[in-house]
Design a protein around this motif. Sequence first.
Motif, short mmCIF file in Angstrom:
data_model
loop_
_atom_site.label_atom_id
_atom_site.label_comp_id
_atom_site.label_asym_id
_atom_site.label_seq_id
_atom_site.Cartn_x
_atom_site.Cartn_y
_atom_site.Cartn_z
N ARG A 247 -3.51 6.18 2.93
CA ARG A 247 -4.58 5.99 3.93
C ARG A 247 -4.86 4.52 4.16
O ARG A 247 -5.13 4.09 5.28
CB ARG A 247 -5.85 6.73 3.51
CG ARG A 247 -5.76 8.22 3.74
CD ARG A 247 -7.05 8.92 3.39
NE ARG A 247 -6.93 10.34 3.69
CZ ARG A 247 -7.62 11.28 3.07
NH1 ARG A 247 -8.49 10.97 2.12
NH2 ARG A 247 -7.44 12.55 3.40
N GLU A 248 -4.82 3.73 3.08
CA GLU A 248 -5.02 2.27 3.23
C GLU A 248 -3.90 1.68 4.08
O GLU A 248 -4.14 0.82 4.93
CB GLU A 248 -5.08 1.60 1.86
CG GLU A 248 -6.35 1.88 1.09
CD GLU A 248 -7.61 1.42 1.80
OE1 GLU A 248 -7.63 0.29 2.32
OE2 GLU A 248 -8.59 2.19 1.84
N HIS B 100 0.84 -1.20 0.00
CA HIS B 100 0.00 0.00 0.00
C HIS B 100 0.88 1.26 0.00
O HIS B 100 0.63 2.20 -0.74
CB HIS B 100 -0.93 0.02 1.22
CG HIS B 100 -2.05 -0.97 1.13
ND1 HIS B 100 -3.14 -0.78 0.31
CD2 HIS B 100 -2.26 -2.14 1.77
CE1 HIS B 100 -3.97 -1.80 0.45
NE2 HIS B 100 -3.47 -2.64 1.33
N GLN C 157 -4.95 8.12 -1.19
CA GLN C 157 -5.80 6.96 -0.93
C GLN C 157 -4.95 5.74 -0.53
O GLN C 157 -5.28 5.03 0.42
CB GLN C 157 -6.63 6.65 -2.17
CG GLN C 157 -7.58 5.48 -2.01
CD GLN C 157 -8.37 5.21 -3.29
OE1 GLN C 157 -8.16 5.83 -4.33
NE2 GLN C 157 -9.28 4.27 -3.22
N ALA C 158 -3.85 5.51 -1.23
CA ALA C 158 -2.99 4.37 -0.92
C ALA C 158 -2.34 4.52 0.45
O ALA C 158 -2.27 3.56 1.23
CB ALA C 158 -1.92 4.21 -2.01
N LYS D 166 -4.55 2.41 7.69
CA LYS D 166 -5.58 1.57 8.31
C LYS D 166 -4.95 0.34 8.96
O LYS D 166 -5.43 -0.16 9.97
CB LYS D 166 -6.62 1.13 7.28
CG LYS D 166 -7.56 2.22 6.85
CD LYS D 166 -8.54 1.66 5.81
CE LYS D 166 -9.42 2.76 5.23
NZ LYS D 166 -10.30 2.24 4.17
#
Length: 156
Positions: A132-133, A111, A129-130, A136
Amino acid sequence: MNETSINLLLQDLKNSDEAVRDQATEELWRIWFTQKGVAGFQMLQRVQGLLQAGETTPAETILTDLIEAMPDFAEALNRRAVLYFLIGDYQKAIADCQAVIRLNPIHFGAHHGLGLCYAAIGDHHKAIQAFREALKIQPFAIQNQRLILECTAKLS
């Protein structure tokens, strides 16, 4: 390693104790590198030596052969994504990162790498977005937090 053990390690990545997080991170990397036993691990070590020596062509050949022989070896794909990133072939690196994530959705390294590739080609929305993944999975990863801020600043 069974799913329960993996889930415990994933929980440890969210622990407030840095030592616990570091140990979990190290253990997950160990699991990923040794997924295909000693032979697979030794091939990845050989590739690492070639990359350190600047020998990208033979490293790519070994990784591609390894991926063809063991298409579910996510870390071989991840190592090839790293190689492609290092030589500036971001589209191939993106494709390999995406393949890693399909095989191993919790692979925070893939990611993160995907985010780096998108940032390198100027697609800051996808980079964010990557990252943020990745966060997570590893919420205390300061590097990803910093990269999100940098990409967000470039959007303004």
